[in-house]
Scaffold this active site. Structure first.
Site, PDB file in Angstrom:
ATOM      1  N   LYS A 225      96.402   8.274 112.517  1.00 43.99           N
ATOM      2  CA  LYS A 225      95.210   7.980 111.722  1.00 43.99           C
ATOM      3  C   LYS A 225      94.084   8.902 112.145  1.00 43.99           C
ATOM      4  CE  LYS A 225      91.666   5.213 112.019  1.00 43.99           C
ATOM      5  NZ  LYS A 225      90.601   5.966 111.278  1.00 43.99           N
ATOM      6  N   CYS A 335      83.199  13.187 125.374  1.00 41.99           N
ATOM      7  CA  CYS A 335      83.353  11.988 126.191  1.00 41.99           C
ATOM      8  C   CYS A 335      83.158  12.285 127.669  1.00 41.99           C
ATOM      9  CB  CYS A 335      84.713  11.347 125.942  1.00 41.99           C
ATOM     10  SG  CYS A 335      86.095  12.470 126.193  1.00 41.99           S
TER      11      CYS A 335
END
Length: 534
Positions: A225, A335
């Site tokens: 996804k 991140c």
């Protein structure tokens, strides 16, 4: 995350025409603005690439969503529509998982020789290299990252990663074990089955390679996804995978939203393994859904609030430049960004002045233009979130040294922002802002900075800038982080593992460690009738 600087893959024959078309060569106004000017951004350049694939990829074919729904993906330079993309949901995930299951249970991929799998991965890497210019342009258009970054850093590393995993495909094997008794014991390393994978929007292509590369090398099938903000590059390169000879159903791409398509994939009973990169909050949801379904194993690469420690012996000019890159790379949307800049009190004041000057010179503008260091944030949600954190920093008493405002009047641009006098309990020092906001904190000694660095729920990465070997060794061992960079930052390589401590996730990606995520280990024990020959 970010990528190490590499040379561009634009072919010499094609590059000049492409670069002229996007304003890199002389003879066309480049229109770069320093962030602290009042001039508005020029009319954005039209990207030299067409959007060809906006449907779901299921069982080797591009198909509409079962519902017929689509969602918009927008240009972060303007907020205007790029394309409408098929919006997958539960029914589409079911179709994709069914195709992946059939391809794994009945298809050739896990049954062909590992060498044949390796050749397909290598052919895919060659095709990506051939189409590197279009892929880079599509990534920049959909994400907003600078074109130079995409061509010099990300596309080359994407190609390198798939060639790296192609090399591993025929080197995955088990062991023979000496048991206490008359038995022959061996272990088999087998593909785990159908891998569900959910990737983020900040590095769409690199996260694709971190997930898809090891899964396919081990012989698994995949349902991936994409992030709803950046679906386009994954669809483009997956088309190339099938051109390389990947059998239908082995790789399926579902674009859609987290609460629908993502949740359906995480909770699917026929998905054998789940890998997710994204926020810690979403990671908790993903882990819960996987546990409530079939207890599928999950690897999580989540958020971070990485310390970047500048010691008292630092060359301040070099430390400022490295700390600047550690935070502002990719618009701060990393991140592992060095988002807590700890500076020793002896060099703190000098560092602040130079960090402020460096940020003030940072070039913000259309990411397709030469010399631009910082493009727009990915979307309006991220843009507004960052501005709220900046307001929080001001309200909590931190000193706003530079920046802090929207840049221009169109798109999602934010001025490079530097705060000094930041305290550990401020939100800008605790939360993952995921934007171009540098928070600079003062420390007195090594024991103090170790304690303060580790006093975080995150533990993804850390940076240390020092010329003292004992200091470097002490910090390397004391910091609770999955990666510690010494006198460098954001050095990524196909072989270097990446992952976090604490709430930054669990499991490791890249390198040999990533293969473990996609293998089952089976022990085979055979009784020996004539143990005298042992």
């Amino acid at each position: 995350m970010a990528a190490r600087r590499m040379s561009s893959l634009l072919s010499p024959s094609y590059a000049p025409a492409l670069l002229r078309s996007i304003g890199y060569c002389s003879g066309r106004g480049i229109g770069i603005n320093k962030f602290n000017t009042s001039a508005a951004l020029e009319e954005p350049i039209t990207p030299p690439v067409r959007v060809e694939h906006t449907k779901l990829l299921i069982n080797g074919e591009f198909v509409d969503a079962a519902s017929g729904k689509t969602f918009p993906t927008v240009d972060p330079r303007t907020g205007q529509l790029i394309a409408n993309v098929a919006e997958g949901d539960t029914e589409d995930v079911n179709r994709a998982v069914s195709a992946a299951r059939k391809a794994f249970d009945e298809g050739p991929w896990p049954r062909m020789t590992a060498y044949e799998r390796s050749k397909i991965l290598l052919r895919f890497a060659d095709l990506v290299e051939k189409h590197a210019d279009e892929i880079a342009a599509l990534e920049v258009w959909d994400n907003g990252k600078p074109y130079d970054q995409a061509t010099s850093d990300e596309i080359p590393l994407f190609i390198r990663l798939f060639r790296y995993y192609a090399g591993w495909a025929d080197k995955i094997h088990g062991l023979t074990i000496q048991a206490d008794g008359p038995h022959h014991v061996e272990t088999l390393h087998e593909p785990i089955g159908v891998a569900g994978q959910i990737i983020p929007w900040n590095f769409p292509l690199l996260m694709y390679s971190w997930k898809v590369g090891p899964a396919l090398a081990c012989g698994n099938t995949v349902v991936l996804k994409t992030a709803e903000q950046t679906p386009l590059s994954a669809l483009y390169v997956s088309k190339l995978f099938h051109e390389a000879g990947l059998p239908p159903g082995v790789l399926n791409i579902v674009s859609g939203y987290g609460p629908t398509a993502g949740a359906a994939l995480a909770s699917h009973m026929d998905v054998d393994k789940l890998a997710f990169t994204g926020s810690t909050e979403t990671g908790k949801i993903i882990l819960g859904l996987a546990a409530k379904s079939n207890l599928k194993p999950v690897t999580l690469e989540l958020g971070g609030k990485s310390p970047f420690i500048v010691c008292e012996d630092a060359n301040v000019d070099e430390a400022v430049e490295l700390a600047h890159a550690a935070l502002f790379y990719n618009q701060g949307q990393c991140c592992c960004a060095g988002s807590r800049t700890f500076v020793h009190e002896r060099v703190y004041d000098e560092f602040i002045e130079k960090a402020k000057a460096r940020a003030s010179k940072r070039v913000v503008g259309d990411p397709f233009k030469k010399g631009v260091e910082q493009g727009p944030q990915v979307d309006s949600e991220q843009f507004n979130k960052i501005l709220r954190y900046i307001s929080s920093g001001v309200e909590s008493g931190a000193t706003l040294e530079t920046g802090g405002q929207r840049f221009g009047s169109n798109g999602y641009y934010i001025e490079p922002t530097v705060f000094s006098n930041v305290q550990d309990d401020m939100l800008i020092a605790k939360d993952e802002i995921f934007g171009p906001v540098q928070s600079i904190l003062k420390f007195k000694d090594i024991n103090e900075v170790i304690q303060r660095s580790n006093a975080s729920s995150f533990g993804l990465a850390a940076g240390v800038f020092t010329q003292n070997l004992d200091t470097a060794n002490t910090l390397t061992r004391a910091l609770k982080a999955g990666t510690v960079w010494i006198n460098c930052f954001d050095v990524f390589d196909a072989a270097i593992p990446f992952g976090g401590y604490k709430m930054s996730g669990h499991g490791r990606e890249k390198g040999i460690y990533s293969l473990n995520n996609y293998l089952q280990i089976k022990a085979v024990v055979t009784r020996l009738k004539n143990p005298a020959w042992l």
